[in-house]
Design an enzyme around this catalytic site. Structure first.
Site, PDB file in Angstrom:
ATOM      1  CE1 TYR A 218      76.031  25.157  26.201  1.00 28.71           C
ATOM      2  CE2 TYR A 218      76.100  25.624  28.558  1.00 28.71           C
ATOM      3  CZ  TYR A 218      76.453  24.831  27.470  1.00 28.71           C
ATOM      4  OH  TYR A 218      77.217  23.726  27.675  1.00 28.71           O
TER       5      TYR A 218
ATOM      6  CE  LYS B  89      63.689  21.673  58.431  1.00 31.47           C
ATOM      7  NZ  LYS B  89      62.236  21.865  58.673  1.00 31.47           N
TER       8      LYS B  89
HETATM    9  C1  LIG Z   1      62.083  23.029  59.456  1.00 29.42           C
HETATM   10  C2  LIG Z   1      61.245  23.043  60.678  1.00 29.42           C
HETATM   11  C3  LIG Z   1      61.570  23.878  61.748  1.00 29.42           C
HETATM   12  C4  LIG Z   1      62.613  24.984  61.632  1.00 29.42           C
HETATM   13  O1  LIG Z   1      62.047  26.012  60.853  1.00 29.42           O
HETATM   14  P1  LIG Z   1      62.843  27.373  60.521  1.00 29.42           P
HETATM   15  O2  LIG Z   1      61.854  28.167  59.747  1.00 29.42           O
HETATM   16  O3  LIG Z   1      64.017  26.964  59.682  1.00 29.42           O
HETATM   17  O4  LIG Z   1      63.241  27.976  61.802  1.00 29.42           O
HETATM   18  C5  LIG Z   1      60.859  23.736  62.931  1.00 29.42           C
HETATM   19  N1  LIG Z   1      59.834  22.837  63.034  1.00 29.42           N
HETATM   20  C6  LIG Z   1      59.470  22.041  61.997  1.00 29.42           C
HETATM   21  C7  LIG Z   1      58.344  21.092  62.179  1.00 29.42           C
HETATM   22  C8  LIG Z   1      60.147  22.123  60.779  1.00 29.42           C
HETATM   23  O5  LIG Z   1      59.785  21.355  59.761  1.00 29.42           O
END
Ligand SMILES: *Cc1c(COP(=O)(O)O)cnc(C)c1O
Length: 344
Positions: A242, A33
């Site tokens: 800054y 993702k």
């Molecule tokens: C993002 C996510 C994962 C992966 O999680 P990690 O902590 O990056 O391994 C797995 N299952 C769901 C439902 C997620 O949202």
């Protein structure tokens, strides 16, 4: 060229997938993702498929379509957000498997795409996505009659092995799925490290693939080198950047490097962050600007052409600590201006 270079080691991602896969007796999927946590979903998904991953997860249907384009037909691509209004055409065209989160999504799915594969997401206590126990008992028989291909839930505290929430969620998930003959999945990276009772049929690592905690033994994946645009000497009492927030207390040599908060080097990391020149740490001085950062190189023997902010000496989680955040956010904030180089 004033562009910083983000090097992504694809062989390290493959090695991390294999190392995680070897930790369990069950199938290991891959979570890609958010453009594979900012590292490029197409390249990363292809690498993981070559390493042996046969199932992929994304957050939204559009990401799923991009992964499908990279991988071609055949591998399941699951969508955590399920079947949202407006997603039907994409789910059909890209052959995505929505993870149904509610009765409404279930109705939408069976009406719009009867017979199209789907999974179910159950809420075992995180209260983020999925059906809660009461909703699930009402829908259970109807949903199972439609033959889901996967049932999953997600742990809220799996990065803390001692947190009692883990065992509570495990018990709730086991109870909600008791007697059901459908592949089950509970563990992301953290859950994989909690032990075999958390593994079920399929694990879903994300951050561990990309070199982040809680997978402490991960091979680092990213290197970030930023060119030095200019070097100047400042006298005692002169300020840098800054708000003139840093003032030299000794005659100092300051390198201005080309990268800033617009590239994901968030302002909050400020003075706690370090850059590296061949293993030697040098501190950030003054505020992080949009495109530039001042670094105190007084203690280096010579002015470097570039400085490294991510790599062997400082990983995503070390930098995250300086910024008061987590490795996940450092990775997914990496900007689009970087010159991206894939190796391995
Ligand atoms: C993002 C996510 C994962 C992966 O999680 P990690 O902590 O990056 O391994 C797995 N299952 C769901 C439902 C997620 O949202």
């Amino acid at each position: 060229m004033a562009t910083a270079t983000l090097t992504i080691d694809l062989s390290a991602i493959a090695a991390n997938w294999r190392a995680l896969d070897a930790m369990t007796e069950v199938e290991t999927a891959a979570v890609v993702k958010a453009d594979a946590y900012g590292l490029g979903a197409a390249r990363v998904a292809q690498t993981l498929a070559d390493a042996g991953a046969r199932q992929f997860f994304v957050a939204i249907a559009e990401e799923g379509a991009a992964v499908r384009a990279a991988l071609g037909p055949g591998v399941p691509i699951y969508v955590f957000s399920g079947h949202m209004a407006g997603d039907t055409a994409l789910i059909r065209q890209a052959d995505l498997t929505p993870l149904i989160n509610s009765v409404d999504q279930m109705l939408r799915h069976v009406e719009a795409l009867p017979g199209h594969p789907f999974g179910l997401q159950l809420d075992s206590g995180m209260n983020r996505l999925g059906m809660e126990p009461a909703e699930w008992s009402a829908l259970r028989d109807i949903a199972l009659a439609q033959r889901p291909v996967l049932i999953l839930s997600h742990l809220a505290c799996s990065d803390e092995p001692g947190d009692p929430m883990n065992a509570l969620q495990l018990a709730t998930f086991a109870e909600m799925t008791q007697g059901i003959d459908v592949p089950l999945s509970l563990a992301a990276t953290g859950g994989m490290l909690l032990g075999p009772e958390y593994h079920f049929d399929l694990t879903r690592p994300g951050i561990g693939l990309y070199g982040g905690l809680p997978f402490a033994d991960a091979t680092p994946v990213v290197t970030l080198d930023a060119p030095v645009v200019q070097v100047r000497d400042v006298a005692v009492g002169e300020s840098v950047g800054y708000a003139a927030s840093w003032v030299a207390s000794r005659p100092s040599r300051i390198a201005t490097i080309s990268a800033g908060y617009a590239d994901g080097l968030i302002r909050a990391m400020g003075a706690a962050a370090r850059f590296y020149d061949h293993g030697q740490a040098v501190p950030v001085v003054g505020r992080v600007s949009m495109d530039l950062i001042g670094v105190d190189i007084t203690d280096l023997p010579a002015a470097p052409k570039s400085l490294q902010i991510l790599g062997r000496d400082q990983g995503i989680d070390n930098l995250a600590q300086a910024a008061g955040t987590i490795g996940y956010e450092i990775l997914t904030s990496m900007g689009h201006r970087y010159h991206r180089v894939y190796t391995g």
